[in-house]
Design a protein around this motif. Structure first.
Motif, PDB file in Angstrom:
ATOM      1  N   THR A 107       0.872  -1.182   0.000  1.00 54.09           N
ATOM      2  CA  THR A 107       0.000   0.000   0.000  1.00 54.09           C
ATOM      3  C   THR A 107       0.903   1.224   0.000  1.00 54.09           C
ATOM      4  O   THR A 107       1.601   1.480   0.973  1.00 54.09           O
ATOM      5  CB  THR A 107      -0.917   0.003   1.241  1.00 54.09           C
ATOM      6  N   LEU A 122      -8.676   8.804  12.999  1.00 58.76           N
ATOM      7  CA  LEU A 122      -8.037   7.716  12.248  1.00 58.76           C
ATOM      8  C   LEU A 122      -7.162   6.860  13.163  1.00 58.76           C
ATOM      9  O   LEU A 122      -7.162   5.625  13.078  1.00 58.76           O
ATOM     10  CB  LEU A 122      -7.213   8.289  11.099  1.00 58.76           C
ATOM     11  N   PHE A 142      -7.986   2.970  13.472  1.00 61.29           N
ATOM     12  CA  PHE A 142      -6.998   2.049  12.911  1.00 61.29           C
ATOM     13  C   PHE A 142      -6.400   1.152  13.995  1.00 61.29           C
ATOM     14  O   PHE A 142      -6.202  -0.052  13.793  1.00 61.29           O
ATOM     15  CB  PHE A 142      -5.899   2.836  12.197  1.00 61.29           C
ATOM     16  N   CYS A 184     -10.917  -4.348   7.023  1.00 63.57           N
ATOM     17  CA  CYS A 184      -9.943  -3.253   6.925  1.00 63.57           C
ATOM     18  C   CYS A 184      -8.765  -3.667   6.048  1.00 63.57           C
ATOM     19  O   CYS A 184      -8.311  -2.899   5.195  1.00 63.57           O
ATOM     20  CB  CYS A 184      -9.473  -2.859   8.319  1.00 63.57           C
ATOM     21  N   TYR A 244      -9.913  -3.843   2.380  1.00 65.92           N
ATOM     22  CA  TYR A 244     -10.179  -2.513   1.837  1.00 65.92           C
ATOM     23  C   TYR A 244      -8.867  -1.772   1.572  1.00 65.92           C
ATOM     24  O   TYR A 244      -8.669  -1.199   0.496  1.00 65.92           O
ATOM     25  CB  TYR A 244     -11.032  -1.725   2.834  1.00 65.92           C
ATOM     26  N   LEU A 245      -7.962  -1.811   2.559  1.00 67.79           N
ATOM     27  CA  LEU A 245      -6.694  -1.095   2.438  1.00 67.79           C
ATOM     28  C   LEU A 245      -5.834  -1.657   1.314  1.00 67.79           C
ATOM     29  O   LEU A 245      -5.104  -0.909   0.644  1.00 67.79           O
ATOM     30  CB  LEU A 245      -5.941  -1.173   3.772  1.00 67.79           C
ATOM     31  N   ARG A 292      -9.546   3.113  -3.185  1.00 63.12           N
ATOM     32  CA  ARG A 292      -9.617   2.735  -1.774  1.00 63.12           C
ATOM     33  C   ARG A 292      -8.235   2.835  -1.126  1.00 63.12           C
ATOM     34  O   ARG A 292      -8.063   3.457  -0.074  1.00 63.12           O
ATOM     35  CB  ARG A 292     -10.166   1.309  -1.631  1.00 63.12           C
ATOM     36  N   THR A 293      -7.259   2.199  -1.757  1.00 61.16           N
ATOM     37  CA  THR A 293      -5.898   2.224  -1.214  1.00 61.16           C
ATOM     38  C   THR A 293      -5.326   3.631  -1.247  1.00 61.16           C
ATOM     39  O   THR A 293      -4.759   4.110  -0.251  1.00 61.16           O
ATOM     40  CB  THR A 293      -4.985   1.268  -2.006  1.00 61.16           C
ATOM     41  N   MET A 344      -7.063   5.843   1.451  1.00 65.28           N
ATOM     42  CA  MET A 344      -6.643   5.545   2.817  1.00 65.28           C
ATOM     43  C   MET A 344      -5.206   5.972   3.063  1.00 65.28           C
ATOM     44  O   MET A 344      -4.875   6.512   4.125  1.00 65.28           O
ATOM     45  CB  MET A 344      -6.803   4.046   3.091  1.00 65.28           C
ATOM     46  N   LEU A 404     -12.387  10.762   5.702  1.00 67.24           N
ATOM     47  CA  LEU A 404     -12.177   9.660   6.637  1.00 67.24           C
ATOM     48  C   LEU A 404     -13.494   8.945   6.941  1.00 67.24           C
ATOM     49  O   LEU A 404     -13.549   7.708   6.950  1.00 67.24           O
ATOM     50  CB  LEU A 404     -11.549  10.187   7.929  1.00 67.24           C
ATOM     51  N   HIS A 436     -14.450   6.699   4.048  1.00 66.47           N
ATOM     52  CA  HIS A 436     -13.704   5.436   3.971  1.00 66.47           C
ATOM     53  C   HIS A 436     -14.049   4.511   5.139  1.00 66.47           C
ATOM     54  O   HIS A 436     -14.071   3.284   4.962  1.00 66.47           O
ATOM     55  CB  HIS A 436     -12.205   5.717   3.930  1.00 66.47           C
ATOM     56  N   ILE A 482     -15.313   0.709   4.692  1.00 60.82           N
ATOM     57  CA  ILE A 482     -14.771  -0.472   5.371  1.00 60.82           C
ATOM     58  C   ILE A 482     -15.880  -1.218   6.097  1.00 60.82           C
ATOM     59  O   ILE A 482     -15.957  -2.454   6.067  1.00 60.82           O
ATOM     60  CB  ILE A 482     -13.660  -0.055   6.361  1.00 60.82           C
TER      61      ILE A 482
END
Length: 519
Positions: A130, A398, A402, A421, A424-425, A431-432, A435, A449, A452, A456
């Motif tokens: 990522t 976040l 996270f 998560c 999605y990440l 999406r990537t 994030m 935020l 996203h 998720i």
């Protein structure tokens, strides 16, 4: 009868007008008295304008910024030796942008800092890269890469650059207390390196002495909550495969990270929770690392992970703290950095937030020729508290969300959120990139935020309900939705619904502090 009614009405009206007049002038007099008590001190030649308590990343950067604006700054630091921390070793792209706007970007040079392009995420035998978005990066006006480094080397470079200015006095000493007069902070009392008790006075005091601040309790009602502990050490004389990517392992009980902090040193760190911390002194921690954590580390990283343990690296434990920001009612003083606001370090954004705060504070103070006007400075601090919200609210929310999804669990709803998560990440595309832009401070928009986080949540619910929505799966999906709301709603309350949901605030912040021509 009519005459009597009119008579009573007139006298009632007169009584009301008289009462209102008395109240108005009494209130005005009270305000005038308060303003009069807040004496505007004249600026004296050679006198200190600002006292900064603490010369870490925030204190040193602020000293340089204010001194460049012509302020006379006195910085008091408890220990002038290079700090040995295992936090503050990752500078996000957004933090580098802030550093450049302060004129401090060269402090990342000459310390063997390593480029960071993103991270590789591992979970259950799978892995995915990522990366910080290079294209479609929300018009981020700077190189979209981070830096990793030894925190102590970076702090020393900041101190050197700040103290190189003639109007910065950097002194070693331990601040004991604040000097207060009629509700206004006038300075500090401290013990200098010779052991002498002395007093330093200035119209503005900035408390920036970190997460263990001994002055915070007298200025703020906020209490730091210990969430967990980070355990870490350095494996020396080695280099990761693809060292430009931080390695994030979603294991048990939580995450493990490995990242290159110099050309030859790798930081190894993992999270552990209270009441379950093995002793370092009797070797239990080393055995726990070898027997419990190491088997979860991918084979290609395991040799480096074990190298530091086998060579007797110094293992350190640090509490992970969280604390919401709150304004102090005292005039003449500002809290900054970890003394002001803390969030989970999993997203490595503490330095970025404090540098953003310094940019805002510096700009707001620039029009004030005399910082002795405590009333005007107080108004500036209130404005600062609101303007910082797009960055701080995004990062705080976040960090909380996270860190929670990184925790392993046998609860089906929580584990579905964790898997969602990861999926999605690591799915690629917007999406990537979206994030990673949030994680890197490249897009400090609370609404992005929330978007996203909802993505998720829906993705995780879809995974739970497949291949068909049985009653048990529907129940777990509802619980998962509740978990998502628990991550978001408390921050809406703490940070402010308006600050989180109104896009105009984030747009104003970006225009003022992140545009290529800003500042």
């Amino acid at each position: 009868m009519d005459t009597a009614f009119a008579y009573v009405s007139v006298w009632t009206l007169l009584a009301f007008v008289l009462t209102w007049t008395v109240f108005y002038f009494t209130n005005m007099k009270s305000k005038a008295t308060k303003l009069a008590e807040t004496v505007v001190e004249e600026r004296k030649d050679g006198a200190t304008d600002v006292i900064i308590v603490g010369a870490g990343v925030g204190g040193s950067a602020l000293a340089y910024a204010l001194a460049k604006d012509g302020r006379r700054v006195h910085v008091i630091e408890r220990d002038m030796r290079a700090p040995e921390r295992m936090m503050g070793e990752f500078m996000q792209p957004g933090g580098r942008l802030m550093l450049s706007k302060l004129g401090l970007e060269d402090c990342l040079e000459g310390i063997d800092a390593q480029i960071a392009t993103g991270m590789t995420v591992y979970k259950d035998g799978k892995e995915a890269d990522t990366l910080f978005p290079v294209e479609n990066n929300n018009n981020f006006p700077y190189e979209p890469f981070g830096r990793t480094f030894h925190n102590g080397r970076f702090v020393q470079r900041l101190r050197q650059k700040g103290s190189s200015l003639p109007n910065v006095r950097l002194e070693e000493g331990t601040v004991r207390s604040l000097v207060e007069e009629k509700g206004v902070i006038k300075g500090v009392t401290y013990k200098n390196s010779a052991g002498e008790e002395t007093t330093a006075l200035a119209p503005l005091t900035v408390v920036c002495d970190g997460c263990y601040s001994n002055l915070r309790r007298s200025l703020s009602d906020s209490n730091a909550e210990v969430l967990s502990y980070q355990v870490g050490y350095i494996s020396k004389n080695c280099q990761l495969e693809e060292p430009e990517k931080l390695k994030l392992i979603m294991g048990k009980p939580s995450y493990t990270m490995l990242y290159q902090i110099s050309s030859t040193d790798v930081r190894c760190v993992f999270e552990i929770f209270p009441n379950n911390i093995p002793s370092i002194s009797n070797g239990e921690m080393a055995n726990f690392l070898k027997n419990t954590i190491a088997p979860q580390v991918p084979l290609k990283l395991r040799k480096i992970f074990l190298k530091g343990i086998d060579e007797g690296a110094h293992i350190k434990t640090m509490p992970v703290k969280s604390m919401s920001a709150s304004l102090s009612e005292r005039k003449g003083v500002i809290l900054l950095g970890d003394a002001f606001n803390m969030r989970h370090p999993a997203i490595a954004s503490g330095m970025m937030v404090v540098l953003s705060d310094i940019l805002i504070l510096r700009r707001l103070l620039q029009p004030l020729s005399n910082l002795g006007d405590a009333h005007r400075v107080s108004e500036v601090i209130k404005s600062f508290y609101d303007i910082r919200k797009p960055m701080s609210a995004t990062v705080n929310t976040l960090g909380n969300a996270f860190s929670q999804v990184l925790i392993a669990s046998t609860d089906e709803a929580k584990e579905a959120m964790r898997q969602g998560c990861y999926d999605y990440l690591c799915s690629g595309g917007f999406r990537t990139s979206g994030m990673m832009a949030l994680l890197g401070g490249m897009n400090p928009r609370p609404l992005s935020l929330i978007y996203h986080l909802c993505g998720i949540t829906l993705s995780s619910i879809g995974h739970l309900l497949s291949p068909f929505p049985s009653p048990v799966r529907i129940w777990h999906s509802l619980r998962l939705f509740g978990l998502s709301m628990k991550m978001l709603v408390p921050h809406l309350k703490t940070e402010g619904v308006g600050q989180m949901l109104f896009p105009v605030n984030a747009a104003a912040y970006r225009k003022s502090y992140m545009a290529a021509t800003a500042l």
